[in-house]
Design a protein around this motif. Structure first.
Motif, PDB file in Angstrom:
ATOM      1  N   THR A 134       0.816  -1.215   0.000  1.00 24.36           N
ATOM      2  CA  THR A 134       0.000   0.000   0.000  1.00 24.36           C
ATOM      3  C   THR A 134       0.851   1.267   0.000  1.00 24.36           C
ATOM      4  N   SER A 135       2.105   1.153  -0.365  1.00 28.05           N
ATOM      5  CA  SER A 135       3.019   2.296  -0.285  1.00 28.05           C
ATOM      6  C   SER A 135       2.548   3.496  -1.121  1.00 28.05           C
ATOM      7  N   THR A 136       1.867   3.262  -2.227  1.00 28.86           N
ATOM      8  CA  THR A 136       1.441   4.371  -3.087  1.00 28.86           C
ATOM      9  C   THR A 136       0.166   5.051  -2.602  1.00 28.86           C
TER      10      THR A 136
ATOM     11  N   ALA B  29       8.700  -1.019   5.723  1.00 29.53           N
ATOM     12  CA  ALA B  29       7.956  -0.324   4.671  1.00 29.53           C
ATOM     13  C   ALA B  29       8.715  -0.433   3.344  1.00 29.53           C
ATOM     14  N   VAL B  30       7.966  -0.490   2.265  1.00 30.18           N
ATOM     15  CA  VAL B  30       8.585  -0.542   0.936  1.00 30.18           C
ATOM     16  C   VAL B  30       9.371   0.739   0.730  1.00 30.18           C
ATOM     17  N   GLY B  31      10.597   0.588   0.250  1.00 31.88           N
ATOM     18  CA  GLY B  31      11.450   1.737  -0.039  1.00 31.88           C
ATOM     19  C   GLY B  31      12.256   2.229   1.148  1.00 31.88           C
TER      20      GLY B  31
ATOM     21  N   ASP C 150       3.738  -5.393   9.736  1.00 34.23           N
ATOM     22  CA  ASP C 150       4.501  -4.168   9.536  1.00 34.23           C
ATOM     23  C   ASP C 150       4.361  -3.169  10.685  1.00 34.23           C
ATOM     24  N   ASP C 151       3.392  -3.345  11.560  1.00 38.84           N
ATOM     25  CA  ASP C 151       3.147  -2.421  12.663  1.00 38.84           C
ATOM     26  C   ASP C 151       3.951  -2.863  13.889  1.00 38.84           C
TER      27      ASP C 151
ATOM     28  N   PRO D  62       0.626  -7.343  -4.501  1.00 38.51           N
ATOM     29  CA  PRO D  62       1.170  -7.999  -3.318  1.00 38.51           C
ATOM     30  C   PRO D  62       2.675  -7.734  -3.241  1.00 38.51           C
ATOM     31  N   ARG D  63       3.208  -7.803  -2.031  1.00 43.00           N
ATOM     32  CA  ARG D  63       4.661  -7.675  -1.850  1.00 43.00           C
ATOM     33  C   ARG D  63       5.296  -9.026  -2.142  1.00 43.00           C
ATOM     34  N   ALA D  64       6.242  -9.040  -3.065  1.00 42.26           N
ATOM     35  CA  ALA D  64       6.862 -10.300  -3.494  1.00 42.26           C
ATOM     36  C   ALA D  64       7.554 -11.014  -2.336  1.00 42.26           C
ATOM     37  N   ASP D  65       8.242 -10.264  -1.450  1.00 49.10           N
ATOM     38  CA  ASP D  65       8.965 -10.903  -0.350  1.00 49.10           C
ATOM     39  C   ASP D  65       8.021 -11.576   0.634  1.00 49.10           C
TER      40      ASP D  65
END
Length: 147
Positions: A16-18, A144-146, A123-124, A42-45
């Motif tokens: 949901t980073s965007t 978080a992504v990035g 992630d929380d 989905p996040r690949a990892d």
């Protein structure tokens, strides 16, 4: 009891980073956020972690702070990305309590359904602490992504 791997959705399994900006600041719009999540990948990892857990034969359990009214959108997203699961646990509609309280109850619901969480992806940081306090042996804190 059957062993289970527990995966959070938003920010963890679902990238949901965007759209995170929709949940920040004084003009938070969670309805827009959840609607927009339908187009997030989905996040690949994390997806690789889910598939590895499935290969080990543990139940795949998903949980989310999303309200139950987003269940159909969530199930459609999972189907679109061919993500099968053994359970989906969601916040009740109009339940605006902190995520730690909601997810503590959801964790009890998972156990009441005969599932022992042996692995979790989240992630929380507050929920990561909750999982560790609850005795989950293998907790993956997802950055978080990035970052």
């Amino acid at each position: 009891m059957r062993d289970a791997a527990l995966f959070d959705l938003d920010g963890t399994l679902c990238d949901t980073s965007t759209i995170e900006h929709l949940t920040r600041g004084p003009e938070r719009d969670y309805a827009a956020f959840h609607a927009a999540s339908a187009d997030c990948p989905p996040r690949a990892d994390v997806l690789a972690g889910l598939e590895a857990a499935r290969e080990r034969g543990v139940a795949i359990v998903l949980w989310t702070g999303r309200e139950f009214l987003w269940r159909d959108l969530t199930l459609d997203w999972l189907a679109a990305h061919r993500i099968s699961h053994d359970g989906l646990y969601m916040r009740l509609a109009a339940d605006y309590r902190p995520a730690t309280k909601v997810k503590a109850e959801l964790l009890k619901d998972v156990a009441d359904d005969g599932l022992r969480v042996v692995e979790a992806w989240e992630d929380d940081q507050e929920i990561v602490a909750l999982l560790r306090t609850a005795g989950v042996a293998d907790v993956h804190e997802v950055a978080a992504v990035g970052s």
